[in-house]
Design a protein around this motif. Structure first.
Motif, PDB file in Angstrom:
ATOM      1  N   VAL A 214     -39.762  -2.456 -14.997  1.00 15.69           N
ATOM      2  CA  VAL A 214     -39.616  -1.983 -16.374  1.00 15.69           C
ATOM      3  C   VAL A 214     -39.143  -3.175 -17.191  1.00 15.69           C
ATOM      4  CG1 VAL A 214     -38.434  -0.395 -17.920  1.00 15.69           C
ATOM      5  CG2 VAL A 214     -39.013   0.338 -15.596  1.00 15.69           C
ATOM      6  N   ASN A 215     -39.932  -3.544 -18.198  1.00 18.64           N
ATOM      7  CA  ASN A 215     -39.596  -4.659 -19.081  1.00 18.64           C
ATOM      8  C   ASN A 215     -39.747  -4.191 -20.527  1.00 18.64           C
ATOM      9  OD1 ASN A 215     -39.274  -6.626 -16.986  1.00 18.64           O
ATOM     10  ND2 ASN A 215     -41.501  -6.649 -16.783  1.00 18.64           N
ATOM     11  N   GLY A 216     -38.653  -3.812 -21.148  1.00 21.71           N
ATOM     12  CA  GLY A 216     -38.721  -3.303 -22.520  1.00 21.71           C
ATOM     13  C   GLY A 216     -39.534  -2.029 -22.576  1.00 21.71           C
ATOM     14  N   ASN A 217     -40.617  -2.047 -23.360  1.00 22.96           N
ATOM     15  CA  ASN A 217     -41.490  -0.880 -23.487  1.00 22.96           C
ATOM     16  C   ASN A 217     -42.594  -0.845 -22.441  1.00 22.96           C
ATOM     17  OD1 ASN A 217     -40.126   0.141 -25.702  1.00 22.96           O
ATOM     18  ND2 ASN A 217     -41.388  -0.963 -27.166  1.00 22.96           N
TER      19      ASN A 217
END
Length: 61
Positions: A25-28
């Motif tokens: 999970v990286n930001g959005n």
């Protein structure tokens, strides 16, 4: 629609043969892996729509 919260490494099962694993999970952005039998087609939505459109066009001719 079922909405779930998961963290990296956790899985979601769909029936007995399909699993989704949260990879990152990286930001959005969410990266996930899909484990499914070879008999189950797995495509991004836009690819699936193109395949469906080609099938419909082939039926017309």
């Amino acid at each position: 629609m079922l909405v779930l919260s998961r963290v990296v490494g956790e899985m979601i099962s769909i029936g007995d043969t399909i699993s989704l694993r949260i990879m990152a999970v990286n930001g959005n952005n969410v990266r996930f892996g899909i484990e499914a039998p070879h008999s189950v087609a797995v495509h991004r939505a836009e690819v699936h729509q193109r395949i469906q459109a080609k099938r419909e066009k082939a039926k017309e001719t």
